[in-house]
Design a protein around this motif. Structure first.
Motif, PDB file in Angstrom:
ATOM      1  N   PRO A   2      30.476   7.133  51.359  1.00 15.19           N
ATOM      2  CA  PRO A   2      29.517   8.126  51.048  1.00 15.19           C
ATOM      3  C   PRO A   2      28.315   7.789  51.066  1.00 15.19           C
ATOM      4  CG  PRO A   2      30.853   7.601  48.823  1.00 15.19           C
ATOM      5  CD  PRO A   2      31.224   6.579  50.305  1.00 15.19           C
ATOM      6  N   LYS A   3      27.148   8.853  51.642  1.00 19.10           N
ATOM      7  CA  LYS A   3      25.630   8.490  51.858  1.00 19.10           C
ATOM      8  C   LYS A   3      24.975   9.197  50.677  1.00 19.10           C
ATOM      9  CE  LYS A   3      26.143   5.433  55.155  1.00 19.10           C
ATOM     10  NZ  LYS A   3      25.780   5.419  56.501  1.00 19.10           N
ATOM     11  N   GLN A   4      23.809   8.617  50.810  1.00 16.31           N
ATOM     12  CA  GLN A   4      22.762   9.352  50.143  1.00 16.31           C
ATOM     13  C   GLN A   4      21.565   9.084  50.965  1.00 16.31           C
ATOM     14  OE1 GLN A   4      21.527   8.091  46.169  1.00 16.31           O
ATOM     15  NE2 GLN A   4      22.013   6.024  46.773  1.00 16.31           N
ATOM     16  N   ARG A   5      20.568  10.217  51.204  1.00 10.71           N
ATOM     17  CA  ARG A   5      19.282   9.768  51.725  1.00 10.71           C
ATOM     18  C   ARG A   5      18.165   9.300  50.765  1.00 10.71           C
ATOM     19  NH1 ARG A   5      17.114  13.184  56.802  1.00 10.71           N
ATOM     20  NH2 ARG A   5      18.945  12.179  57.431  1.00 10.71           N
ATOM     21  N   ILE A   6      17.556   8.193  51.081  1.00 10.81           N
ATOM     22  CA  ILE A   6      16.443   7.493  50.343  1.00 10.81           C
ATOM     23  C   ILE A   6      15.261   7.499  50.918  1.00 10.81           C
ATOM     24  CG2 ILE A   6      18.207   6.409  48.659  1.00 10.81           C
ATOM     25  CD1 ILE A   6      17.013   3.658  50.257  1.00 10.81           C
ATOM     26  N   ALA A   7      14.149   7.678  50.304  1.00  5.53           N
ATOM     27  CA  ALA A   7      12.847   7.577  50.688  1.00  5.53           C
ATOM     28  C   ALA A   7      12.222   6.107  50.212  1.00  5.53           C
ATOM     29  CB  ALA A   7      11.973   8.628  50.620  1.00  5.53           C
ATOM     30  N   LEU A   8      11.585   5.252  51.070  1.00  2.79           N
ATOM     31  CA  LEU A   8      10.975   3.971  50.684  1.00  2.79           C
ATOM     32  C   LEU A   8       9.449   4.173  50.684  1.00  2.79           C
ATOM     33  CD1 LEU A   8      13.351   1.836  52.575  1.00  2.79           C
ATOM     34  CD2 LEU A   8      13.484   2.277  50.044  1.00  2.79           C
ATOM     35  N   LEU A   9       8.639   3.720  49.580  1.00  2.25           N
ATOM     36  CA  LEU A   9       7.308   3.577  49.725  1.00  2.25           C
ATOM     37  C   LEU A   9       7.137   1.967  50.173  1.00  2.25           C
ATOM     38  CD1 LEU A   9       4.622   5.045  49.445  1.00  2.25           C
ATOM     39  CD2 LEU A   9       4.592   4.255  46.928  1.00  2.25           C
ATOM     40  N   LYS A  46      25.389  -0.916  59.768  1.00  2.12           N
ATOM     41  CA  LYS A  46      24.273  -0.916  60.278  1.00  2.12           C
ATOM     42  C   LYS A  46      23.624   0.359  59.851  1.00  2.12           C
ATOM     43  CE  LYS A  46      21.223  -1.081  63.636  1.00  2.12           C
ATOM     44  NZ  LYS A  46      20.044  -1.728  63.077  1.00  2.12           N
ATOM     45  N   ILE A  47      22.483   0.273  59.171  1.00  3.60           N
ATOM     46  CA  ILE A  47      21.682   1.187  58.513  1.00  3.60           C
ATOM     47  C   ILE A  47      20.352   1.430  59.403  1.00  3.60           C
ATOM     48  CG2 ILE A  47      20.589   2.428  56.527  1.00  3.60           C
ATOM     49  CD1 ILE A  47      23.575   2.166  55.920  1.00  3.60           C
ATOM     50  N   GLY A  48      20.051   2.850  59.933  1.00  4.61           N
ATOM     51  CA  GLY A  48      18.591   2.945  60.723  1.00  4.61           C
ATOM     52  C   GLY A  48      17.562   3.499  59.612  1.00  4.61           C
ATOM     53  N   VAL A  49      16.379   3.270  60.111  1.00  2.00           N
ATOM     54  CA  VAL A  49      15.384   3.821  58.911  1.00  2.00           C
ATOM     55  C   VAL A  49      14.238   4.511  59.877  1.00  2.00           C
ATOM     56  CG1 VAL A  49      15.588   2.265  56.904  1.00  2.00           C
ATOM     57  CG2 VAL A  49      14.015   2.027  58.761  1.00  2.00           C
ATOM     58  N   THR A  50      13.957   5.528  59.461  1.00  3.72           N
ATOM     59  CA  THR A  50      12.632   6.354  60.324  1.00  3.72           C
ATOM     60  C   THR A  50      11.302   6.513  59.389  1.00  3.72           C
ATOM     61  OG1 THR A  50      14.493   7.738  61.155  1.00  3.72           O
ATOM     62  CG2 THR A  50      12.290   8.605  61.216  1.00  3.72           C
ATOM     63  N   GLY A  51      10.394   6.019  59.977  1.00  2.00           N
ATOM     64  CA  GLY A  51       8.819   5.992  59.327  1.00  2.00           C
ATOM     65  C   GLY A  51       8.245   7.191  59.588  1.00  2.00           C
ATOM     66  N   HIS A  67      12.689   6.872  55.516  1.00  2.00           N
ATOM     67  CA  HIS A  67      13.777   7.305  54.967  1.00  2.00           C
ATOM     68  C   HIS A  67      15.064   6.916  55.686  1.00  2.00           C
ATOM     69  CE1 HIS A  67      13.895  10.394  58.436  1.00  2.00           C
ATOM     70  NE2 HIS A  67      15.290  10.308  58.189  1.00  2.00           N
ATOM     71  N   GLY A  68      16.174   6.609  55.134  1.00  2.00           N
ATOM     72  CA  GLY A  68      17.302   6.120  55.611  1.00  2.00           C
ATOM     73  C   GLY A  68      18.708   6.696  54.860  1.00  2.00           C
ATOM     74  N   ASP A  69      19.735   6.588  55.290  1.00  2.00           N
ATOM     75  CA  ASP A  69      20.993   7.153  54.526  1.00  2.00           C
ATOM     76  C   ASP A  69      21.824   5.895  54.346  1.00  2.00           C
ATOM     77  OD1 ASP A  69      20.251   9.973  54.954  1.00  2.00           O
ATOM     78  OD2 ASP A  69      21.040   9.715  57.047  1.00  2.00           O
ATOM     79  N   VAL A  70      21.812   5.686  53.078  1.00  2.00           N
ATOM     80  CA  VAL A  70      22.531   4.445  52.496  1.00  2.00           C
ATOM     81  C   VAL A  70      23.607   4.794  51.636  1.00  2.00           C
ATOM     82  CG1 VAL A  70      20.252   3.282  52.675  1.00  2.00           C
ATOM     83  CG2 VAL A  70      20.868   4.472  50.605  1.00  2.00           C
ATOM     84  N   ALA A 105      10.918  11.701  56.912  1.00  2.00           N
ATOM     85  CA  ALA A 105       9.547  11.091  56.614  1.00  2.00           C
ATOM     86  C   ALA A 105       8.565  11.354  57.532  1.00  2.00           C
ATOM     87  CB  ALA A 105       9.962   9.471  56.446  1.00  2.00           C
ATOM     88  N   ARG A 106       8.885  11.571  58.927  1.00  2.00           N
ATOM     89  CA  ARG A 106       7.781  11.897  60.081  1.00  2.00           C
ATOM     90  C   ARG A 106       7.736  13.388  59.808  1.00  2.00           C
ATOM     91  NH1 ARG A 106       8.462  10.959  66.098  1.00  2.00           N
ATOM     92  NH2 ARG A 106       6.511  12.194  66.889  1.00  2.00           N
ATOM     93  N   PHE A 107       8.514  14.124  59.977  1.00  2.00           N
ATOM     94  CA  PHE A 107       8.290  15.528  60.234  1.00  2.00           C
ATOM     95  C   PHE A 107       7.985  16.304  59.105  1.00  2.00           C
ATOM     96  CE2 PHE A 107      11.732  14.803  63.779  1.00  2.00           C
ATOM     97  CZ  PHE A 107      10.734  14.497  64.683  1.00  2.00           C
TER      98      PHE A 107
END
Lengths: 255, 255
Positions: A2-9, A46-51, A67-70, A105-107
């Motif tokens: 199960p995944k959740q989307r997180i945002a990182l500063l 494997k987790i991808g992140v989008t800046g 952001h990324g789905d973790v 994170a971008r759009f």
């Protein structure tokens, strides 16, 4: 899983990275690559992140957002400590929080704020050599502010675009632009809805060049209106540039 | 070879050095060692340099002073560029000038000024990780200034001496001591005739500790008057400390 989307500063020292983005054929580590490696280790896959956007090699950040789905079994805020324990000291997670799956994170970014640091003097202080542009000349703060006073508004920034820029439109809106004295440095702070590749460095270098030549705001306006890359002055070096803040709409209400 | 004595004004990033002084059995490079190597290369023979005082591993300088006897066929100011072209970017010569043969960087220094930088927040910004002490707590500036207001004057600093200190006297005179807000950091600036080994770091750590415990200037005075190393609080880490300025009598009139 199960995944959740997180945002990182994220704060990073760009000195030893090839930039934000993973780049084929570049052996140096990218910030994005280091983050994905650490997140993948935590999540066991494997987790991808989008800046919010790329930064070039040598450019720093005190407030990049990605952001990324973790893995959702770990509470979102816990990712801060977990990531910081795996990442090199040159990348620090300042905050981690859960965001709706629709967050991008971008759009969804509505504003980006950059700062460009300039040290004057014959020789830069050693501990700042990677964090500022050092110039022999001393600038007049009010003169620099007079030049950039024309920037707020909507402009076509073709003059300050880089060779190879593939943006569909080079029109961007600038919300604020001003120089400040901070200790023995000057900081050029600029906020806008978005920026073209290398635009802040090209604009900063050109503003300094205009100040050196004794030109005023009308000279900056003339160069902008020319929409011609040949009208740009020298590009200021990447080491002086910091991505300070990325802002999102009130529906996300952070960071 | 005819010689002239030169004085150098030096900035260095202490992060990658074992400190100012050449130390036997320490494989890392010292600032003094790197300087002597570069000067010896320029002069074609072994040249020694003497600094105003030692700084520990990780401690930085924006205004260290050292002297050395070098080849007189090169004008003294030229040593700046010659040295900077040989030295790593983490050591920069800000100035080089001829001084009388009687000048001694250590014995003629009448004042040393240090700055100690403190960043508050859960996580330090990545680009400052080697240049400040980061603490979660936020301090009250006026309270810190109230505590250190007792420092100017002549004190026996035994409480703030390090184990193994071999100074004949631990009496030093403090000319000024105050905290300042600089951007989002605090800077503790202290000037005195001379300082014991690790005294600034021990004093800084103790002042922060007293502030955390709600103690005031009388608590700092009590600890000083005890002349007992057990009365010192934690030693603040070396990365926050900068040797900012060394002053000499009017007969030398620089830097």
């Amino acid at each position: 899983m199960p995944k959740q989307r997180i945002a990182l500063l994220i704060s990073y020292d760009g000195t030893d990275f090839c930039g934000w983005q993973i780049q084929k054929g570049r052996p140096e580590v990218s910030v994005q690559g280091a983050l994905e490696k650490a997140l993948s280790e935590i999540c066991g896959e494997k987790i991808g992140v989008t800046g919010s956007g790329r930064t070039d090699s040598g450019v720093h950040a005190t407030g990049q957002v990605a952001h990324g789905d973790v893995k959702s079994t770990i509470p979102a805020p816990k990712y801060r400590e977990a990531l910081n324990s795996l990442l090199p000291g040159s990348i620090r997670i300042l905050k981690a929080r859960a965001v709706p799956d629709s967050f991008h994170a971008r759009f969804d970014a509505v504003r980006r704020d950059y700062a460009y640091y300039i040290s004057s003097g014959a020789v830069p202080p050693a501990h700042r050599r990677n964090y500022c542009h050092y110039v022999r000349r001393r600038y007049d703060l009010s003169e620099l502010n007079r030049i950039v006073s024309i920037l707020p508004g909507i402009w076509d920034f073709t003059t300050f675009s880089a060779a190879g820029d593939q943006s569909k439109s080079r029109v961007r809106e600038i919300f604020s632009a001003s120089f400040h004295r901070e200790g023995d440095q000057l900081a050029f702070r600029i906020g806008g809805n978005a920026f073209l590749w290398r635009m802040v460095r090209s604009l900063t270098g050109t503003v300094l060049h205009i100040a050196e030549q004794g030109g005023g705001p009308e000279e900056l306006a003339r160069r902008l209106e020319a929409r011609d890359r040949n009208e740009a002055g020298p590009t200021a070096p990447s080491r002086g540039l910091f991505l300070e803040k990325v802002s999102y709409g009130p529906e996300y209400g952070f960071f």
